[in-house]
Design an enzyme around this catalytic site. Structure first.
Site, PDB file in Angstrom:
ATOM      1  N   SER A 240       1.007  -1.060   0.047  1.00 16.26           N
ATOM      2  CA  SER A 240       0.072   0.025   0.104  1.00 16.26           C
ATOM      3  C   SER A 240       0.817   0.958   0.079  1.00 16.26           C
ATOM      4  CB  SER A 240      -0.922   0.127   1.099  1.00 16.26           C
ATOM      5  OG  SER A 240      -1.587   1.103   1.233  1.00 16.26           O
TER       6      SER A 240
ATOM      7  N   TYR B 131      -1.732  -0.821  10.506  1.00 11.88           N
ATOM      8  CA  TYR B 131      -1.696  -1.268   8.841  1.00 11.88           C
ATOM      9  C   TYR B 131      -0.728  -0.908   8.185  1.00 11.88           C
ATOM     10  CZ  TYR B 131      -3.724  -1.082   4.294  1.00 11.88           C
ATOM     11  OH  TYR B 131      -3.875  -1.301   2.652  1.00 11.88           O
TER      12      TYR B 131
END
Length: 265
Positions: free
Chosen positions: A152, A168
């Site tokens: 990401s 995350y």
């Protein structure tokens, strides 16, 4: 010297077998669709059988040879069963897409340990254990394989002020260096390892952030002034999965509308 192949031949995945985790919806389903459209036989996995059945119907309606295995990609016993069932059905695994992931929103100073462990166990530990199992049982013995890790742009830099997702972001930073390290170690074994780092795509995982920040405001941060859609990961997926990318390994490709160019990620 072999006869040069044309572009269609380089991207053709006919006869290949792909395993895609988190493949029942969102980015995983989009990537599974891309692999299947290029000719691969596709096995998708997630925790919920009902979601998988619906996704397989969608893939099959598109003419794709697809099937499913319900498994929790954070649990070693489920990972082993997922690989065993795929091998039993299709004989080998050429392409692994590590996509299953989790997030949890909370301020860093109040972040629960159980939330940290949940995110890390799936997003990092799960990627490692599944890559190891697939490599041991199929890719290393056959001296070929392609692993695509879904990272990401959250792993390339810091954080948006309204995104309280410390675990995350940390996990996706780990995925990026995991990709590089594994590519260096397994390159001589015929295994290519790359990662795609998506920006913001509307999905169940990003729904909370998009609701808080606003889709228009989030899109405004990208030079292309848009969020990702249902096609934007297909090209990158095929490049890393096919012979078109046979000289590419250890790389991180941001598919983010240019956001990482602005932020310097």
């Amino acid at each position: 010297m072999s006869t040069p192949r044309n572009v269609q031949q380089l991207f053709d995945l006919t006869g290949r077998v792909a395993l895609v985790t988190g493949g029942s919806r969102g980015l995983g389903l989009q990537m599974a669709m891309a692999l299947g459209e290029a000719g691969a036989k596709v096995v998708i996995s997630s925790r919920k059988a009902a979601d998988l059945e619906q996704a397989v119907m969608t893939l099959q309606d598109a003419g794709i040879d697809a099937r499913w295995v319900a498994a929790d990609a954070s649990k070693p016993e489920d990972i082993n069963r997922m690989v065993d069932e795929t091998m039993e059905r299709l004989g080998h695994i050429d392409i692994l897409v590590n996509n299953a992931g989790a997030t949890w929103g909370a301020a860093a100073e109040e972040y629960p340990l159980e939330a940290w462990d949940k995110v890390m166990n799936l997003n990092v530990r799960g990627y490692f254990l599944l890559s190891q199992a697939v490599a041991q049982r199929s890719m290393i013995p056959r001296k070929q394989g392609r692993i695509i890790n879904v990272a990401s742009i959250a792993g390339l830099g810091g954080n948006h002020p309204m995104m309280r997702t410390i675990a995350y972001n940390t996990s996706k930073g780990a995925v990026i260096n995991f990709t590089r390290a594994l590519a260096c170690e397994w390159g001589h074994k015929g295994i290519r390892v790359n990662a795609i780092a998506p920006g913001f795509f509307p999905s169940k995982m990003t729904a909370g952030t998009l609701a808080a920040v606003g889709e228009e405001q989030m899109a405004a941060h990208a030079p292309l002034l848009r969020l990702g859609d249902d096609e934007d990961l297909k090209g990158a997926t095929l490049l890393f999965a096919s012979e078109a990318g046979k000289h590419i390994t250890g790389q991180i490709l941001a598919v983010d509308g240019g956001v990482s160019a602005v932020t310097g990620g």
